[in-house]
Write a protein that holds these residues in place. Structure first.
Motif, mmCIF file in Angstrom:
data_model
loop_
_atom_site.group_PDB
_atom_site.id
_atom_site.type_symbol
_atom_site.label_atom_id
_atom_site.label_comp_id
_atom_site.label_asym_id
_atom_site.label_seq_id
_atom_site.Cartn_x
_atom_site.Cartn_y
_atom_site.Cartn_z
ATOM 1 N N UNK A 279 53.347 -33.884 41.841
ATOM 2 C CA UNK A 279 53.025 -32.483 41.580
ATOM 3 C C UNK A 279 51.531 -32.274 41.365
ATOM 4 N N UNK A 280 50.928 -33.105 40.484
ATOM 5 C CA UNK A 280 49.506 -32.909 40.205
ATOM 6 C C UNK A 280 48.645 -33.312 41.400
ATOM 7 N N UNK A 281 49.074 -34.347 42.147
ATOM 8 C CA UNK A 281 48.304 -34.760 43.327
ATOM 9 C C UNK A 281 48.242 -33.631 44.350
ATOM 10 N N UNK A 282 49.399 -32.994 44.602
ATOM 11 C CA UNK A 282 49.426 -31.894 45.572
ATOM 12 C C UNK A 282 48.512 -30.753 45.142
ATOM 13 N N UNK A 283 48.509 -30.455 43.835
ATOM 14 C CA UNK A 283 47.688 -29.346 43.340
ATOM 15 C C UNK A 283 46.199 -29.694 43.392
#
Length: 462
Positions: free
Chosen positions: A176-180
């Motif tokens: 999730x954080x990588x995509x953001x």
């Protein structure tokens, strides 16, 4: 200090009242899980706190902080009572109690788009793997993948930036954080390449001084509808993709268009109506492109769906079952099969039987599609059987789905299903199962259900 008020029912059991108040603080820079923006708490944990407040009647009071270090300090000092989202850790057990997990966060391997696909740790080879120094995977990799060269960073944004600049080869991050971060920092040369076990189960951390609230919050967590979990995940993780074949088609149709324009100009150079002719050819090409796109969609649908029921067909189901079996062996995620069988379809004359049986199968397919979740897959397995694949689903949850289908069939018995019996067998995948083993247990359970006199569900024996 938190305030707790309870009332007693006539049986003497404690019930939570609206007087419960709990102060909480967060990691102010941990998107999309949680953050502080303009003094407000936002992110996944904010959405879950709203749900938990509704389900438990606890009023959560936000205590802002400037950093994660400050959050831990005021939590230990007693200035706040809880952290809404945290990975359970042995290091923090002396000042935190953990609720039941309520959110699963996959971890992934991120690489540069010009590198080979890296589906897992074993494919890293001689590449340098970046990882946050406080992440629990540090110990996991040191224990099970000692040959991997690691580079420690302070944060995911630092690690992804180093990866984009070519200073490391792979980075381990939360999906999730990588995509953001990739999107917000415009790190366009980075791609999510594979999964990195173990994945994170997020829970709420509560101060021991507020331990009376732990069972109340756990009760609320258990009551969160699955639809709300899916809604939260979709809100904070949206990926737009363009398929490769579509890009090729655009190039192809563009080349045809350019060729047509050049041909018309060459032939009609001396004519005054050249512009009108070009517009005509342009319109024809666009119509052709639209027709071909629509035909491709139709062909794709027909190759994966049954033409009578519009359910997926057997070939498509076999592919999806293989994917779920691989996921089970890798991550031990629960998955269950439901086999739906229909008896007594052949009644009356041959023409009447065919019409009647087709209508019954179509209606049963409609009911199935109405009752299953978006992640479930239903396919026509044989002429009189429907197979339902339920990813991340326990045997008990699958039984609830089966009973919903049978209840709707029972309600419509007088209209269409009169004299027809619907039987469902269910089986969860077990360690060491082949597909034949797994399917046979569901099939045997369905045969046991058929022995009953009415519509029935039967689970497979362990």
């Amino acid at each position: 200090m938190f305030l707790l008020c309870v009332s007693f029912s006539s049986q003497g059991q404690q019930q939570p009242d609206t007087g419960v108040s709990l102060r909480y603080c967060i990691n102010p820079e941990w998107m999309p899980f949680e953050a502080i923006r303009n003094g407000e708490h936002i992110g996944i944990s904010s959405d879950y706190l709203e749900l938990l407040s509704e389900l438990s009647n606890i009023q959560f009071e936000f205590v802002p902080t400037q950093s994660w270090t400050e959050t831990l300090e005021i939590l230990q000092s007693g200035a706040c009572d809880a952290i809404p989202m945290i990975r359970p850790s042995l290091k923090k057990q002396d000042f935190l109690l953990y609720t039941a997990p309520f959110f699963e966060s996959p971890n992934v391997l991120v690489s540069r788009s010009d590198d080979d696909v890296i589906p897992g740790y074993s494919a890293i080879d001689d590449r340098v793997l970046g990882i946050e120094k406080d992440k629990r995977h540090v110990e996991y990799i040191a224990r099970y993948y000692r040959n991997i060269e690691t580079y420690y960073v302070d944060s995911e944004i630092q690690g992804l930036t180093l990866l984009s600049e070519g200073k490391i080869d792979v980075f381990l991050a939360s999906q999730l954080s990588a995509a953001m971060i990739i999107k917000s920092e415009k790190l366009e040369n980075l791609v999510i390449s594979g999964f990195a076990e173990p994945h994170d189960s997020m829970a709420m951390g509560i101060s021991p001084s507020a331990n009376e609230l732990l069972p109340i919050i756990n009760e609320a967590i258990a009551a969160i509808p699955e639809s709300k979990t899916v809604e939260v995940y979709r809100r904070w993780y949206q990926v737009n993709s363009v398929t490769h074949h579509h890009s090729i088609w655009l190039v192809f149709t563009g080349a045809i268009f350019i060729f047509a324009v050049l041909t018309v100009i060459w032939i009609k150079r001396a004519q005054l109506n050249v512009n009108n002719e070009l517009q005509k050819r342009d319109a024809e090409l666009e119509a052709l492109q639209a027709a071909l796109v629509e035909k491709n969609r139709t062909v794709e649908f027909l190759t994966t769906h049954d033409d009578l029921t519009t359910l997926h067909n057997r070939n498509y189901m076999v592919q999806k079952v293989d994917e779920e079996m691989s996921r089970f062996r890798r991550f031990q995620s629960q998955v269950t099969l439901l086999l739906v069988g229909v008896d007594n379809l052949t009644r009356g004359s041959q023409d009447a039987v065919k019409a009647s049986s087709d209508q019954i199968l179509q209606r049963l397919a409609d009911i199935t599609l109405q009752k299953i979740r978006e992640v479930d897959i239903a396919a026509r397995w044989t002429n009189e059987q429907i197979l339902i694949l339920c990813p991340q689903t326990s045997a008990l949850s699958a039984q609830i789905l089966a009973e919903r289908i049978l209840t709707e069939v029972e309600l419509q018995s007088l209209q269409l299903f009169e004299g027809v019996k619907v039987s469902i067998g269910g089986a969860s995948m077990q360690e060491g199962d082949s597909f034949v083993d797994w399917f046979d247990r569901a099939h045997h359970a369905m045969r046991n259900a058929k022995r009953r006199s009415t519509h029935a569900y039967e689970p497979a024996q362990s």
